[in-house]
Design a protein around this motif. Structure first.
Motif, PDB file in Angstrom:
ATOM      1  N   SER A   1     -35.158   5.993 -37.759  1.00 18.84           N
ATOM      2  CA  SER A   1     -35.412   5.274 -39.004  1.00 18.84           C
ATOM      3  C   SER A   1     -36.300   4.079 -38.703  1.00 18.84           C
ATOM      4  CB  SER A   1     -34.104   4.804 -39.639  1.00 18.84           C
ATOM      5  OG  SER A   1     -34.331   4.299 -40.927  1.00 18.84           O
ATOM      6  N   SER A   2     -37.381   3.967 -39.373  1.00 20.19           N
ATOM      7  CA  SER A   2     -38.356   2.915 -39.117  1.00 20.19           C
ATOM      8  C   SER A   2     -38.154   1.724 -40.058  1.00 20.19           C
ATOM      9  CB  SER A   2     -39.770   3.478 -39.321  1.00 20.19           C
ATOM     10  OG  SER A   2     -40.717   2.450 -39.322  1.00 20.19           O
ATOM     11  N   ALA A   3     -38.233   0.529 -39.493  1.00 20.76           N
ATOM     12  CA  ALA A   3     -38.141  -0.689 -40.303  1.00 20.76           C
ATOM     13  C   ALA A   3     -39.328  -0.809 -41.246  1.00 20.76           C
ATOM     14  CB  ALA A   3     -38.078  -1.909 -39.406  1.00 20.76           C
ATOM     15  N   HIS A   4     -40.452  -0.194 -40.886  1.00 21.01           N
ATOM     16  CA  HIS A   4     -41.674  -0.310 -41.684  1.00 21.01           C
ATOM     17  C   HIS A   4     -41.977   0.936 -42.506  1.00 21.01           C
ATOM     18  CE1 HIS A   4     -42.124  -3.226 -38.341  1.00 21.01           C
ATOM     19  NE2 HIS A   4     -42.466  -3.995 -39.356  1.00 21.01           N
ATOM     20  N   ARG A   5     -41.749   2.109 -41.936  1.00 19.79           N
ATOM     21  CA  ARG A   5     -42.072   3.350 -42.646  1.00 19.79           C
ATOM     22  C   ARG A   5     -40.922   3.869 -43.499  1.00 19.79           C
ATOM     23  NH1 ARG A   5     -44.311   3.976 -37.403  1.00 19.79           N
ATOM     24  NH2 ARG A   5     -42.403   5.057 -36.817  1.00 19.79           N
ATOM     25  N   ALA A   6     -39.696   3.435 -43.204  1.00 18.43           N
ATOM     26  CA  ALA A   6     -38.526   3.837 -43.984  1.00 18.43           C
ATOM     27  C   ALA A   6     -37.589   2.644 -44.160  1.00 18.43           C
ATOM     28  CB  ALA A   6     -37.811   4.999 -43.300  1.00 18.43           C
ATOM     29  N   PRO A   7     -38.085   1.560 -44.752  1.00 19.60           N
ATOM     30  CA  PRO A   7     -37.277   0.337 -44.820  1.00 19.60           C
ATOM     31  C   PRO A   7     -35.985   0.491 -45.611  1.00 19.60           C
ATOM     32  CG  PRO A   7     -39.256   0.108 -46.160  1.00 19.60           C
ATOM     33  CD  PRO A   7     -39.400   1.374 -45.378  1.00 19.60           C
ATOM     34  N   GLU A   8     -36.003   1.247 -46.690  1.00 20.37           N
ATOM     35  CA  GLU A   8     -34.782   1.415 -47.486  1.00 20.37           C
ATOM     36  C   GLU A   8     -33.724   2.198 -46.721  1.00 20.37           C
ATOM     37  OE1 GLU A   8     -34.002  -0.163 -50.227  1.00 20.37           O
ATOM     38  OE2 GLU A   8     -35.951  -1.133 -50.121  1.00 20.37           O
ATOM     39  N   LYS A   9     -34.138   3.257 -46.023  1.00 20.19           N
ATOM     40  CA  LYS A   9     -33.201   4.039 -45.208  1.00 20.19           C
ATOM     41  C   LYS A   9     -32.597   3.164 -44.123  1.00 20.19           C
ATOM     42  CE  LYS A   9     -32.896   7.903 -41.985  1.00 20.19           C
ATOM     43  NZ  LYS A   9     -33.581   8.946 -41.238  1.00 20.19           N
TER      44      LYS A   9
END
Length: 176
Positions: A37-45
């Motif tokens: 899970s990426s802080a930038h590409r998937a911030p909501e996840k």
């Protein structure tokens, strides 16, 4: 075995490093889960995972990312659990950017940070966190550290027996 440690990485390219955290947790008999899970590409996840972690029974989260990603910090900002950051070596700066991004947190959002590519130490630190309230895990940590001390003593004894050149030959090298 209940899951007590979350392992999060920003990309599947981090898996060759982050596997070391899982392996050491297995050695201590501690249940873990692993996600990408990426802080930038998937911030909501990422935020949702961090917010739900304590309620699901996790005791700590290990977060590994390369570049100047702020995965560990974003997770720490969304959970009351201790977060352990693993800077991953990548790109032109070979992990120094990841180290700075992980260790330089603002007041109130701590992230325990291990060495670049130090996922094994992150796993050991996670085990120590779990072991602080689990006597069985604490005993395993004590045994692990005792084993390391015995290994060092054994190597020192061998050095005394074989001498410098003999020991280096045994290791496959020489002093020159």
């Amino acid at each position: 075995m209940s899951v007590l440690v979350g392992i999060v990485m920003g990309s599947d390219s981090d898996l060759p490093v982050m596997k070391d955290a899982a392996k050491i947790l297995d050695e201590f008999g501690i249940g873990w889960e692993m996600i990408i899970s990426s802080a930038h590409r998937a911030p909501e996840k990422t935020a949702a995972y961090a917010r739900a972690a304590a309620g699901r029974g996790l005791k700590t989260i290990i977060a590994g990312a390369g570049g100047a990603a702020h995965l560990a910090g974003v997770i720490a900002g969304h959970t009351p659990l201790p977060v352990i950051g693993v800077p991953i070596a990548s790109g032109a700066l070979n992990g120094v950017d990841a180290l700075y991004a992980t260790v330089q947190m603002p007041p109130g959002i701590p992230v325990a940070t291990v060495a670049i590519n130090g996922a094994k130490n992150a796993g050991i630190l996670a085990a120590q966190i779990v072991g602080a309230t689990d006597p069985g895990i604490m005993e395993k940590i004590i045994a692990y550290k005792d084993k390391m001390a015995r290994q060092v003593e054994h190597k020192s004894e061998k050095l005394q027996q074989l001498g410098l050149e003999g020991y280096l030959e045994k290791m496959g090298g020489s002093k020159s």
